[in-house]
Design a protein around this motif. Structure first.
Motif, PDB file in Angstrom:
ATOM      1  N   GLY A  32       0.812  -1.207   0.000  1.00 52.09           N
ATOM      2  CA  GLY A  32       0.000   0.000   0.000  1.00 52.09           C
ATOM      3  C   GLY A  32       0.851   1.264   0.000  1.00 52.09           C
ATOM      4  N   PRO A  33       0.236   2.390  -0.359  1.00 49.67           N
ATOM      5  CA  PRO A  33       0.988   3.637  -0.513  1.00 49.67           C
ATOM      6  C   PRO A  33       1.365   4.290   0.813  1.00 49.67           C
ATOM      7  CG  PRO A  33      -1.350   4.043  -0.853  1.00 49.67           C
ATOM      8  CD  PRO A  33      -1.195   2.554  -0.687  1.00 49.67           C
ATOM      9  N   ALA A  34       2.458   5.009   0.776  1.00 48.16           N
ATOM     10  CA  ALA A  34       2.895   5.799   1.930  1.00 48.16           C
ATOM     11  C   ALA A  34       3.931   6.812   1.445  1.00 48.16           C
ATOM     12  CB  ALA A  34       3.480   4.920   3.024  1.00 48.16           C
ATOM     13  N   ILE A  35       4.056   7.900   2.188  1.00 53.55           N
ATOM     14  CA  ILE A  35       5.044   8.940   1.892  1.00 53.55           C
ATOM     15  C   ILE A  35       6.135   8.880   2.948  1.00 53.55           C
ATOM     16  CG2 ILE A  35       5.418  11.430   1.624  1.00 53.55           C
ATOM     17  CD1 ILE A  35       2.364  11.616   1.022  1.00 53.55           C
ATOM     18  N   LEU A  36       7.368   8.750   2.521  1.00 55.64           N
ATOM     19  CA  LEU A  36       8.505   8.761   3.431  1.00 55.64           C
ATOM     20  C   LEU A  36       9.110  10.161   3.409  1.00 55.64           C
ATOM     21  CD1 LEU A  36      10.223   5.347   2.575  1.00 55.64           C
ATOM     22  CD2 LEU A  36       8.320   5.816   4.117  1.00 55.64           C
ATOM     23  N   ALA A  37       8.952  10.900   4.506  1.00 52.21           N
ATOM     24  CA  ALA A  37       9.452  12.274   4.595  1.00 52.21           C
ATOM     25  C   ALA A  37      10.710  12.292   5.453  1.00 52.21           C
ATOM     26  CB  ALA A  37       8.388  13.186   5.205  1.00 52.21           C
ATOM     27  N   SER A  38      11.834  12.625   4.835  1.00 50.06           N
ATOM     28  CA  SER A  38      13.132  12.502   5.506  1.00 50.06           C
ATOM     29  C   SER A  38      13.881  13.827   5.566  1.00 50.06           C
ATOM     30  CB  SER A  38      13.979  11.462   4.767  1.00 50.06           C
ATOM     31  OG  SER A  38      15.287  11.402   5.284  1.00 50.06           O
ATOM     32  N   ASN A  39      14.720  13.947   6.589  1.00 50.66           N
ATOM     33  CA  ASN A  39      15.706  15.031   6.564  1.00 50.66           C
ATOM     34  C   ASN A  39      16.699  14.721   5.452  1.00 50.66           C
ATOM     35  OD1 ASN A  39      16.877  12.788   7.847  1.00 50.66           O
ATOM     36  ND2 ASN A  39      18.094  14.018   9.253  1.00 50.66           N
ATOM     37  N   HIS A  40      17.528  15.704   5.104  1.00 49.29           N
ATOM     38  CA  HIS A  40      18.415  15.518   3.948  1.00 49.29           C
ATOM     39  C   HIS A  40      19.807  16.039   4.282  1.00 49.29           C
ATOM     40  CE1 HIS A  40      19.483  14.527  -0.002  1.00 49.29           C
ATOM     41  NE2 HIS A  40      18.974  15.536  -0.677  1.00 49.29           N
ATOM     42  N   LEU A  41      20.714  15.112   4.551  1.00 58.02           N
ATOM     43  CA  LEU A  41      22.072  15.475   4.957  1.00 58.02           C
ATOM     44  C   LEU A  41      23.104  15.237   3.865  1.00 58.02           C
ATOM     45  CD1 LEU A  41      22.052  13.905   8.545  1.00 58.02           C
ATOM     46  CD2 LEU A  41      21.876  16.336   7.971  1.00 58.02           C
ATOM     47  N   SER A  42      22.824  14.294   2.968  1.00 56.55           N
ATOM     48  CA  SER A  42      23.837  13.873   2.008  1.00 56.55           C
ATOM     49  C   SER A  42      23.189  13.348   0.727  1.00 56.55           C
ATOM     50  CB  SER A  42      24.705  12.771   2.629  1.00 56.55           C
ATOM     51  OG  SER A  42      25.504  12.123   1.669  1.00 56.55           O
ATOM     52  N   PHE A  43      23.954  13.415  -0.350  1.00 56.63           N
ATOM     53  CA  PHE A  43      23.525  12.832  -1.623  1.00 56.63           C
ATOM     54  C   PHE A  43      23.218  11.344  -1.453  1.00 56.63           C
ATOM     55  CE2 PHE A  43      24.719  10.586  -5.562  1.00 56.63           C
ATOM     56  CZ  PHE A  43      23.858  11.197  -6.462  1.00 56.63           C
ATOM     57  N   SER A  44      23.907  10.707  -0.513  1.00 60.85           N
ATOM     58  CA  SER A  44      23.761   9.266  -0.314  1.00 60.85           C
ATOM     59  C   SER A  44      22.471   8.871   0.393  1.00 60.85           C
ATOM     60  CB  SER A  44      24.955   8.716   0.480  1.00 60.85           C
ATOM     61  OG  SER A  44      25.002   9.279   1.784  1.00 60.85           O
ATOM     62  N   ASP A  45      21.710   9.847   0.919  1.00 61.31           N
ATOM     63  CA  ASP A  45      20.464   9.518   1.619  1.00 61.31           C
ATOM     64  C   ASP A  45      19.517   8.711   0.731  1.00 61.31           C
ATOM     65  OD1 ASP A  45      21.346  10.949   3.825  1.00 61.31           O
ATOM     66  OD2 ASP A  45      20.317  12.790   3.241  1.00 61.31           O
ATOM     67  N   SER A  46      19.467   9.071  -0.549  1.00 62.75           N
ATOM     68  CA  SER A  46      18.553   8.407  -1.483  1.00 62.75           C
ATOM     69  C   SER A  46      18.995   6.995  -1.832  1.00 62.75           C
ATOM     70  CB  SER A  46      18.427   9.233  -2.773  1.00 62.75           C
ATOM     71  OG  SER A  46      17.884  10.503  -2.503  1.00 62.75           O
ATOM     72  N   PHE A  47      20.161   6.592  -1.341  1.00 68.02           N
ATOM     73  CA  PHE A  47      20.649   5.234  -1.580  1.00 68.02           C
ATOM     74  C   PHE A  47      20.619   4.400  -0.300  1.00 68.02           C
ATOM     75  CE2 PHE A  47      22.747   8.044  -4.652  1.00 68.02           C
ATOM     76  CZ  PHE A  47      22.251   7.504  -5.815  1.00 68.02           C
TER      77      PHE A  47
END
Length: 259
Positions: A32-47
């Motif tokens: 099912g759907p969900a939104i993951l809302a994250s802080n952003h410290l580094s380019f590597s966060d998305s990995f």
């Protein structure tokens, strides 16, 4: 298939090399759907975040990553598509924001996990900045999907600006309990509601991350830092110019006195 292969190779390598620790995995729904809302410290966060999850996470990325010419450009585009990134042209002001929102809504409608950074850009100094009220809140209110706050821990220390070789250390990921904003469904046109929803999510991220909160946008903070560095550079140049003129004057006086 491509995402699975990328997750196995890149995600597996990241977990093996950096051994990220995770808290709160049980808060990610199995389906099912969900939104993951994250802080952003580094380019590597998305990995790092997708690497520790069983489900696919879709983020948005600059369209330039998908349209660069040449072999390198094609490889870059293939890479970003493979790790679940959606291209969005962010050069068009309000239109760019609408494109990002529509992309998020489509991911949610398909029953997927949509990853978003409410700060809008990476933190310039490791602190948590004010969330932008557009994308996150509008996608949440338009779809009714739960918002899951996420805190990335220490990812900015792995490869600080100017460092080529990453530091082998254990970053962390804390995943909070889902937030339900269904009471505001259909009110995405109310800017006060958008602000309230965004602030509530940022508060939960702050509690998870332990970051100091700064009530300004990260983009504004980056401009201030850039302006300060520019002013400091100009001041150094003026000081060096004055010192050079002073040395030249002293040398000229010494030459005249010697004559």
């Amino acid at each position: 298939m491509i995402y699975g292969a990328m997750k196995f190779s890149i995600g597996g390598s990241l977990k093996l090399a950096f051994r990220p620790w995770v808290e709160g995995l049980e808060n990610i729904p199995d389906e099912g759907p969900a939104i993951l809302a994250s802080n952003h410290l580094s380019f590597s966060d998305s990995f790092f975040l997708p690497a520790v999850l069983d489900r696919k996470v879709t983020f948005i990325a600059k369209a330039e990553y998908f349209t660069s010419p040449g072999v390198k450009g094609k490889l870059t585009a293939a890479f970003f598509k493979g790790v679940g990134q959606l291209p969005v042209d962010r050069s068009g002001g309000r239109g760019a924001g609408e494109a990002a929102i529509n992309a998020g809504i489509e991911v949610i409608k398909g029953g997927g996990l949509f990853g978003i950074y409410p700060e809008g850009t990476r933190s310039p100094d490791g602190r948590l900045y004010r969330g932008k009220p557009g994308g996150l809140a509008r996608v949440a209110l338009a779809t009714g999907a739960p918002v899951i706050p996420v805190a990335m821990i220490d990812t900015e220390k792995i490869q600080p600006p100017g460092k080529v070789v990453p530091k082998l250390m254990r970053p962390g990921i804390r995943i909070g309990k889902p937030l339900d904003f269904s009471r505001y469904h259909g009110m995405e046109g109310d800017r006060f509601i958008l602000r309230s929803v965004t602030d509530e999510v940022m508060y939960e991220i702050m509690k998870l991350s332990g970051q100091e909160y700064v009530d300004v946008y990260a983009t504004a903070a980056k401009r201030q830092i850039a302006d300060a560095e520019k002013a400091a550079k100009a001041e150094r140049a003026e000081r060096e110019k004055a010192e050079k003129a002073e040395r030249a004057e002293l040398a000229d006086k010494a030459e005249r006195s010697g004559a």
